[in-house]
Design a protein around this motif. Structure first.
Motif, PDB file in Angstrom:
ATOM      1  N   TRP A 198      -4.517   5.211  -1.302  1.00 38.02           N
ATOM      2  CA  TRP A 198      -4.304   5.529  -2.718  1.00 38.02           C
ATOM      3  C   TRP A 198      -3.049   6.379  -2.923  1.00 38.02           C
ATOM      4  O   TRP A 198      -2.319   6.193  -3.893  1.00 38.02           O
ATOM      5  CB  TRP A 198      -5.528   6.257  -3.280  1.00 38.02           C
ATOM      6  N   ARG A 199      -2.802   7.304  -2.011  1.00 46.50           N
ATOM      7  CA  ARG A 199      -1.619   8.143  -2.169  1.00 46.50           C
ATOM      8  C   ARG A 199      -0.350   7.314  -2.071  1.00 46.50           C
ATOM      9  O   ARG A 199       0.597   7.516  -2.832  1.00 46.50           O
ATOM     10  CB  ARG A 199      -1.604   9.242  -1.108  1.00 46.50           C
ATOM     11  N   ASN A 200      -0.328   6.385  -1.132  1.00 48.55           N
ATOM     12  CA  ASN A 200       0.847   5.518  -0.992  1.00 48.55           C
ATOM     13  C   ASN A 200       1.083   4.716  -2.264  1.00 48.55           C
ATOM     14  O   ASN A 200       2.215   4.578  -2.728  1.00 48.55           O
ATOM     15  CB  ASN A 200       0.671   4.567   0.194  1.00 48.55           C
ATOM     16  N   PHE A 202       0.081   5.501  -5.318  1.00 49.01           N
ATOM     17  CA  PHE A 202       0.504   6.416  -6.378  1.00 49.01           C
ATOM     18  C   PHE A 202       1.982   6.781  -6.226  1.00 49.01           C
ATOM     19  O   PHE A 202       2.739   6.768  -7.207  1.00 49.01           O
ATOM     20  CB  PHE A 202      -0.351   7.687  -6.349  1.00 49.01           C
ATOM     21  N   ASP A 203       2.396   7.105  -5.006  1.00 53.79           N
ATOM     22  CA  ASP A 203       3.793   7.484  -4.777  1.00 53.79           C
ATOM     23  C   ASP A 203       4.740   6.322  -5.057  1.00 53.79           C
ATOM     24  O   ASP A 203       5.846   6.507  -5.562  1.00 53.79           O
ATOM     25  CB  ASP A 203       3.988   7.981  -3.348  1.00 53.79           C
ATOM     26  N   ARG A 217       5.301   3.890   5.745  1.00 49.33           N
ATOM     27  CA  ARG A 217       3.966   4.422   5.441  1.00 49.33           C
ATOM     28  C   ARG A 217       2.882   3.369   5.621  1.00 49.33           C
ATOM     29  O   ARG A 217       1.803   3.653   6.140  1.00 49.33           O
ATOM     30  CB  ARG A 217       3.938   4.952   4.007  1.00 49.33           C
TER      31      ARG A 217
END
Length: 263
Positions: A198-200, A202-203, A217
């Motif tokens: 999820w962070r990837n 979002f970024d 990533r």
């Protein structure tokens, strides 16, 4: 002997599968398969196989079960690998047939140049397991003004894929296992997001990642050291997906060809 003696020994895979028994693109010229369409006196398949051999490929594998393509590939000295359920599964199938690093491309990459293959291999870090070639939008626009490509927007600009992949070590297999999962879960996007992180996501959506960071990533998530190689020639991002692509590529390869735009 290869004209690029500094490169490691490698094999190459040409994906030439078709989702339909008769490809609508092929029917334009009366062929039964798109890869057999002629461009400047050669089939697209022959142009791709030739470029890979010129780059120094020890073996060229063609993934296809269409009888006309199989016959032509054998005439060209290529080996046949049975396709599986989609491009990623076909790559995984081919990996079982070789113990060398593998270059993967597609049969409709009609403009493929051996120098692009060499650049991908030479510019891939020695620490990497896997790399792919991307082209910047401005590089593509310079080569083919007005070209309509699929672009991915990153913090360092818009990029398009070049259908050129380098599986440098056995660990690269995980990339295509992830791809196969993505194909299988294409109607369940939350599963893909969960795999990528999820962070990837979002970024990426926030415009915080460069192309190289995004690929690295994703690789980290699956235990693969992945990198991006930037194409110096925008034509590396051109393949033949539509009739207008075919017309433009033929014009580009014609003697004293003018600059043309791809639709």
């Amino acid at each position: 002997m290869s004209q690029y003696p500094t490169l490691p020994a490698f094999d190459a895979l040409v994906l030439a599968g078709s989702r339909a028994e008769v490809d609508p693109m092929a029917l334009i010229d009366g062929y039964r398969h798109k890869s057999l369409i002629e461009v400047s006196g050669q089939s697209m398949l022959e142009r791709v196989v030739t470029a890979l051999r010129q780059a120094g490929a020890k073996r060229v594998l063609v993934s296809c079960n269409h009888p006309d393509v199989v016959a032509r590939a054998l005439e060209l000295g290529a080996e046949i690998v049975q396709p599986a359920g989609g491009p990623s599964a076909s790559v995984l199938n081919a990996l079982d047939k070789t113990d060398r690093p593998l270059i993967v491309t597609t049969a409709d990459h009609a403009l493929l140049q051996s120098d692009w293959v060499v650049s991908l291999m030479e510019e891939t870090p020695r620490s990497a397991d896997f790399s792919l070639m991307f082209a910047r939008s401005e590089t593509i626009e310079k080569a083919v003004p007005g070209s309509k490509r699929t672009y991915y927007k990153f913090a360092d600009g818009s990029w398009s894929g070049c259908n050129l992949f380098y599986l440098r070590t056995p660990a690269a297999r995980a990339v295509f296992e992830l791809w196969r999962s993505a194909e299988r879960d294409r109607k369940k996007p939350w599963k893909l997001v969960a795999r990528l992180g999820w962070r990837n996501l979002f970024d990426y959506l926030s415009g915080k990642l460069t192309a190289a960071q995004a690929i690295a990533r994703v690789g980290d998530r699956i235990g693969v050291r992945a990198s991006v190689v930037c194409a110096q020639d925008g034509l590396a991002a051109v393949d033949v997906d539509k009739p207008e692509d075919l017309e433009a590529v033929r014009l580009m390869l014609a003697p004293q060809a003018p600059q043309v735009a791809l639709g």
